[in-house]
Write a protein that holds these residues in place. Structure first.
Motif, short mmCIF file in Angstrom:
data_model
loop_
_atom_site.label_atom_id
_atom_site.label_comp_id
_atom_site.label_asym_id
_atom_site.label_seq_id
_atom_site.Cartn_x
_atom_site.Cartn_y
_atom_site.Cartn_z
N ALA A 208 49.79 35.86 44.28
CA ALA A 208 50.04 36.27 42.90
C ALA A 208 49.88 35.09 41.95
N TYR A 235 47.04 42.27 39.00
CA TYR A 235 48.24 41.43 39.04
C TYR A 235 49.50 42.27 39.18
N VAL A 238 49.76 43.20 42.81
CA VAL A 238 50.17 42.07 43.64
C VAL A 238 51.63 41.71 43.40
N SER A 239 52.07 41.75 42.14
CA SER A 239 53.46 41.40 41.84
C SER A 239 54.43 42.41 42.45
#
Length: 679
Positions: A208, A235, A238-239
């Motif tokens: 990340a 993002y 992924v977060s």
């Protein structure tokens, strides 16, 4: 070793075969400090263990009505309290010292490795990983090293307390002696899954972070193609994976903490229940019951060290593995710095020859190199500087982030310095997984570059860097005054003013004076301050200051990788003339595709597919080599002028001028936009 004695004169040669071996090497490297921590830890734990004895004697003295016994118990409690206080204070002092000295040893080792490898370090290890090792990993490794001696002291104290209780009250001591090992070992089955979950969390968090860094680095490109939402979605995904992994890891560590509280509590209940029945039966005295109860209660403190060391090892093991991976990297020149006094080695001179590509740069001439692949040009420039890197390694490291950004701007996440010149390094999301195979790839040797008849890999590193200096295409400026920026190791024959004039830095000096010396009476540009990474300057201004820094160094061979890519055409032409005059009689290699620079070179070499396939004058190569013409003119379709005609050279120059000015305008507009956002 005390903190006041840092830095180390010699941090030693680390055992970088694995993370575990590196941690063991760090522990052995400061045995004196570890022995002190163990001694003060034992004093602290024994003081803690002695308090129950005093408490039991005090209760029994009250039951017996003995004033002397009560005074003796009070004296013992005071004595053990003083031992606990001194031991705790000194243990903290020595532990912090061990932590800092271990971290300093690692940082010095990393600094030496960075100096040894130069900018090739960021090619072989992701820039984000280098930053992680030199910052967060240093603290984690230091924590485990200093916690180890405190854990050993706690373990020894637990054994002594259990044996003491077994001798003092055998009936209850046996219960404690059997229960304590169970308590200490109960969490072991949970450590492996907890460590795996923590590793997964760190890996996802690293991805990340790298994705965020790459997105920020390529934000302008994303805005241009409308890709902000696409990467924002990536993002977010992924977060969320990081959040779920963190929750799973926290659940396991919470379970370990619960076990550490539950099992000692159950043992304490069992001891109290059994002790109460024994006291009622008259088999033990009330004082003995209080002593055993207090001892079991205080056992919870050293037992916490087991949980601490487990967490510290879980956190530091991957950190040590990353550090070992960086520290295990070596230059291809195995003899550099290994033997002899560097001062006794004569600096090599002569033609610069790369046997891999076949490139020859004649001594004392200005050689321009045209290469269609910018990445290949960067690798060739590194090799000319004596930083040979196997091609497999380069392909592996540079290909790791192509799926993320697909452009050079996505790779500029960090930097590494070499001999006053610097380069923004590449960072990739899969670098941590690729690291395990780098050791094998690094073993792929490449022939050494020759300077005259001397192989650069066969001379000490500082001698090679004195002879050949490489300035990469993305130089980084350190904060400080302009005089400090130009205060680099040099031959002393090129004054700073001459170098600044050759690099066409007049407007840069004016900008520095206006921005950093406003309101001051002294308008000396050499005293003007440069902000961090030169952010107050445009890309072209930073590039020219970096070029002036390299010119001041005045090495035997100067290798410049795209030194004028961010300046306008008129300035570019003047820079080419200035460098040619200032470097007269010195060997200069310029990687460029600018016709303005190529036309002023003594010799032009065209590199295609990693090999030098053509050489000669710029105009002759335009007429004779279609591949060279395609790279230099950036033509993708047939032009209106025929090759070899009188109009062809004018057509090429005019077309290149228009394209170059457009590119530079875009660069300057982006730089202005960046400064406005920073303001």
């Amino acid at each position: 070793m005390q903190i006041r004695d840092l830095p180390y004169e010699d941090p030693g040669t680390p055992d970088a075969r694995s993370g575990g071996r590196y941690l063991l090497w760090l522990f052995r490297s400061q045995l004196g400090g570890q022995a002190k921590a163990l001694g003060w830890g034992l004093l602290q734990q024994l003081g803690l263990a002695g308090l129950p004895v005093g408490s039991g004697l005090a209760v029994q003295a009250v039951v017996d009505g003995s004033g002397g016994g009560l005074a003796l118990a009070g004296g013992l409690i005071a004595l053990f309290g003083i031992a606990l206080t001194i031991g705790d204070t000194m243990l903290h002092r020595v532990s912090v010292t061990n932590w800092i000295t271990a971290a300093a040893r690692l940082q010095q080792s990393l600094s030496r490795k960075t100096t040894e490898l130069g900018s090739t370090l960021s090619r072989r290890v992701a820039a984000g990983e280098i930053v992680t090792v030199s910052t967060g990993d240093v603290e984690k490794i230091g924590w485990f090293v200093e916690a180890l001696s405190r854990f050993v002291a706690a373990a020894l104290a637990i054994v002594l307390i259990a044996v003491g209780l077994l001798l003092y009250v055998p009936s209850l001591g046996l219960l404690v002696a059997v229960g304590v090992p169970v308590l200490a070992l109960a969490v072991l089955p949970l450590l492996a899954p907890a460590t795996r979950r923590a590793d997964v969390q760190r890996e996802k968090a690293g991805r990340a972070t790298e994705l965020a860094s790459d997105t920020v680095a390529g934000l302008r490109v994303l805005r241009g193609v409308g890709g902000e939402e696409l990467f924002l979605g990536r993002y977010r995904k992924v977060s969320q994976e990081v959040r779920r992994a963190a929750v799973r890891s926290a659940r396991m560590w919470s379970l370990i903490s619960a076990v550490q509280v539950l099992l000692p509590g159950l043992m304490l209940i069992a001891v109290v229940w059994c002790g109460a029945h024994l006291a009622l039966d008259g088999r033990i005295t009330p004082g003995e019951l209080v002593t055993v109860y207090s001892a079991v209660t205080l056992l919870l403190v050293p037992l916490q060290r087991f949980e601490e060391i487990a967490i510290a090892y879980s956190v530091s093991r991957p950190s040590a593995t990353r550090a070992a991976r960086v520290l295990s990297l070596v230059r291809t020149d195995v003899t550099a710095g290994a033997g002899g006094d560097a001062a006794a080695v004569t600096s090599p001179a002569g033609d610069l020859y790369d046997p891999v590509s076949g490139l020859i740069a004649p001594s004392g001439a200005l050689t321009a190199v045209v290469c269609g692949d910018p990445d290949a040009a960067g690798r060739l420039a590194d090799r000319l500087g004596g930083h040979g890197v196997g091609s497999a390694t380069d392909r592996e490291d540079r290909g790791s982030d192509d799926d993320l950004m697909g452009g050079e701007s996505a790779r500029r996440a960090g930097g590494a310095f070499r001999a006053g010149a610097s380069r923004a390094g590449a960072s990739g999301a899969d670098a941590s997984r690729a690291g395990a195979s780098r050791a094998d790839a690094d073993a792929e040797a490449v022939p050494s570059v020759l300077l005259g008849s001397t192989a650069l890999d066969e001379v000490p590193l500082d001698v090679a860097r004195t002879a050949v200096l490489v300035q990469d295409k993305d130089p980084v400026l350190l904060s400080g005054t302009l005089a400090e920026l130009l205060d680099v190791p040099s031959s002393g024959t090129v004054a700073a003013r001459r170098a600044l004039a050759a690099a066409q830095c007049d407007d840069v000096l004016d900008a520095l004076v206006r921005t950093s010396m406003a309101g001051e009476g002294d308008r000396d540009a050499m005293r003007a301050r440069i902000t961090e990474r030169g952010r107050s300057l445009s890309g072209g201004q930073r590039q020219r200051l970096a070029l002036a820094r390299s010119l001041v160094a005045d090495p035997e061979v100067l290798v410049l990788d795209e030194p004028t890519s961010a300046v306008d055409s008129h300035t570019e032409a003047r820079i080419a003339d200035g460098v040619r005059r200032l470097r007269s009689g010195r060997t200069t290699v310029v990687f460029t595709s600018s016709p303005l620079v190529l036309d002023r070179a003594d010799r032009v070499v065209f590199v295609h597919g990693g090999k030098a396939v053509a050489e000669g004058g710029h105009r002759a190569l335009l007429d004779e080599d279609a591949r060279y013409r395609a790279v230099v003119t950036r033509e993708t379709e047939a032009g209106s002028a025929e090759p070899g005609s009188a109009a062809f050279g004018t057509h090429v120059a005019d077309g290149m001028g228009r394209r170059h000015r457009a590119d530079v305008a875009d660069v300057h507009e982006a730089d202005v936009h960046e400064m406005e956002e920073s303001a």
